[in-house]
Write an enzyme that holds these catalytic residues in place. Structure first.
Site, PDB file in Angstrom:
ATOM      1  N   GLY A 248      -6.628   2.458  -0.198  1.00 43.00           N
ATOM      2  CA  GLY A 248      -5.601   2.499   0.832  1.00 43.00           C
ATOM      3  C   GLY A 248      -4.938   3.869   0.825  1.00 43.00           C
ATOM      4  O   GLY A 248      -5.092   4.645  -0.122  1.00 43.00           O
TER       5      GLY A 248
ATOM      6  N   GLN B 295       2.147   9.517   2.387  1.00 39.93           N
ATOM      7  CA  GLN B 295       1.458  10.130   1.231  1.00 39.93           C
ATOM      8  C   GLN B 295       0.791  11.458   1.606  1.00 39.93           C
ATOM      9  O   GLN B 295       0.458  12.244   0.725  1.00 39.93           O
ATOM     10  CB  GLN B 295       0.410   9.174   0.651  1.00 39.93           C
ATOM     11  CG  GLN B 295       1.022   7.928   0.003  1.00 39.93           C
ATOM     12  CD  GLN B 295      -0.022   6.998  -0.558  1.00 39.93           C
ATOM     13  OE1 GLN B 295      -0.606   6.210   0.169  1.00 39.93           O
ATOM     14  NE2 GLN B 295      -0.284   7.107  -1.846  1.00 39.93           N
TER      15      GLN B 295
ATOM     16  N   CYS C 242      -1.756   4.012  -7.690  1.00 41.59           N
ATOM     17  CA  CYS C 242      -1.249   4.699  -6.490  1.00 41.59           C
ATOM     18  C   CYS C 242      -1.763   6.133  -6.529  1.00 41.59           C
ATOM     19  O   CYS C 242      -1.654   6.807  -7.561  1.00 41.59           O
ATOM     20  CB  CYS C 242       0.284   4.688  -6.483  1.00 41.59           C
ATOM     21  SG  CYS C 242       0.989   5.463  -5.011  1.00 41.59           S
ATOM     22  N   LEU C 243      -2.300   6.589  -5.417  1.00 39.36           N
ATOM     23  CA  LEU C 243      -2.842   7.950  -5.381  1.00 39.36           C
ATOM     24  C   LEU C 243      -1.727   8.985  -5.507  1.00 39.36           C
ATOM     25  O   LEU C 243      -1.992  10.133  -5.841  1.00 39.36           O
ATOM     26  CB  LEU C 243      -3.646   8.163  -4.089  1.00 39.36           C
ATOM     27  CG  LEU C 243      -4.889   7.251  -3.952  1.00 39.36           C
ATOM     28  CD1 LEU C 243      -5.539   7.446  -2.587  1.00 39.36           C
ATOM     29  CD2 LEU C 243      -5.897   7.516  -5.069  1.00 39.36           C
TER      30      LEU C 243
ATOM     31  N   HIS D  57       1.235  -3.101  -0.604  1.00 39.38           N
ATOM     32  CA  HIS D  57       1.493  -1.820  -1.268  1.00 39.38           C
ATOM     33  C   HIS D  57       1.644  -0.712  -0.217  1.00 39.38           C
ATOM     34  O   HIS D  57       2.553   0.127  -0.310  1.00 39.38           O
ATOM     35  CB  HIS D  57       0.329  -1.530  -2.232  1.00 39.38           C
ATOM     36  CG  HIS D  57       0.352  -0.217  -2.926  1.00 39.38           C
ATOM     37  ND1 HIS D  57       0.492  -0.083  -4.294  1.00 39.38           N
ATOM     38  CD2 HIS D  57       0.220   1.065  -2.463  1.00 39.38           C
ATOM     39  CE1 HIS D  57       0.456   1.196  -4.619  1.00 39.38           C
ATOM     40  NE2 HIS D  57       0.282   1.917  -3.521  1.00 39.38           N
ATOM     41  N   GLU D  58       0.751  -0.722   0.792  1.00 41.95           N
ATOM     42  CA  GLU D  58       0.794   0.326   1.821  1.00 41.95           C
ATOM     43  C   GLU D  58       2.021   0.163   2.729  1.00 41.95           C
ATOM     44  O   GLU D  58       2.661   1.151   3.096  1.00 41.95           O
ATOM     45  CB  GLU D  58      -0.495   0.319   2.651  1.00 41.95           C
ATOM     46  CG  GLU D  58      -1.782   0.550   1.860  1.00 41.95           C
ATOM     47  CD  GLU D  58      -1.745   1.752   0.948  1.00 41.95           C
ATOM     48  OE1 GLU D  58      -1.053   2.727   1.266  1.00 41.95           O
ATOM     49  OE2 GLU D  58      -2.401   1.710  -0.115  1.00 41.95           O
TER      50      GLU D  58
ATOM     51  N   HIS E 155       4.917   1.665   1.174  1.00 37.82           N
ATOM     52  CA  HIS E 155       4.985   3.134   1.339  1.00 37.82           C
ATOM     53  C   HIS E 155       5.718   3.497   2.638  1.00 37.82           C
ATOM     54  O   HIS E 155       6.456   4.473   2.688  1.00 37.82           O
ATOM     55  CB  HIS E 155       3.579   3.737   1.415  1.00 37.82           C
ATOM     56  CG  HIS E 155       2.977   4.079   0.083  1.00 37.82           C
ATOM     57  ND1 HIS E 155       3.561   4.958  -0.800  1.00 37.82           N
ATOM     58  CD2 HIS E 155       1.818   3.681  -0.510  1.00 37.82           C
ATOM     59  CE1 HIS E 155       2.792   5.079  -1.880  1.00 37.82           C
ATOM     60  NE2 HIS E 155       1.733   4.313  -1.737  1.00 37.82           N
TER      61      HIS E 155
END
Ligand code: K1U
Ligand code: ZN
Length: 173
Positions: A46, A51, A95-96, A137-138, A141
């Protein structure tokens, strides 16, 4: 297609509540293409617009895990949860924007989400398993929330300090 740099925590843009997409322009199409390419390259399952420094309500995801299965790249614009299950599920999340750190987070096991697709149509779908975890999760963000915000203050501070160190090292390199 351009790979876009992924912001690393802490960064004020990752704490911002993002603005809805008003119109699906060619620029939004390019952003979605770039984000999918950046997500697959990372690799990740994702990626949310903040981000990559764009403070708008859009995320991409593809949680197909099997190597030989057909990918399912999804672009969700202005997503919202229309229903969530009372049952919960706990997954080890990554998480990236917080590389190499993982923690268990408990969330609703299933969610129904409504969003606008790139062609302007309104879609609705129930997600479960990893898809439900990733979608939540997204969406977090887009509301300036990271998975470490679900942890206790000490664990969160340890991870934040490690990320600050990583950013200092990267800036020197
Ligand atoms: O939003 C992000 O930072 C992407 C993140 C999404 C996510 C992972 C796990 C649980 C919930 C949400 C990632 O993709 S981290 C990388 C990752 O999970 C992964 C990488 C390669 C193969 C499989 C998974
Ligand atoms: Zn993340």
């Amino acid at each position: 297609m351009t790979l876009r740099p992924i912001l690393i925590h802490p960064d004020p843009r990752l704490k911002t509540v993002t603005k809805p997409v008003e119109r699906i322009t060619p620029e939004i199409g390019r952003l979605a293409d770039d984000m999918l390419a950046t997500m697959y390259d990372a690799p990740g399952i994702g990626l949310a617009a903040p981000q990559v420094g764009v403070l708008t309500r859009l995320f991409v995801m593809d949680c197909v895990k099997e190597e030989d299965a057909k990918p399912r790249p999804m672009v969700l614009i202005n997503p919202e949860i229309t229903w969530k299950s009372e049952d919960t599920a706990t997954y080890e999340e990554g998480c990236l924007s917080i590389p190499e750190h993982y923690a268990e987070v408990t969330r609703p096991e299933k969610v129904r989400m409504r969003w606008t697709a790139l062609d302007g149509t309104v879609q609705e779908e129930e997600f479960e398993g990893l898809w439900a975890t990733c979608a939540q999760h997204e969406l977090d963000h887009l509301n300036g929330r990271l998975f470490i915000d679900y942890l206790g203050p000490i664990k969160r501070q340890i991870i934040t300090r490690r990320m600050q160190k990583l950013k200092r090292e990267k800036a020197r390199a």
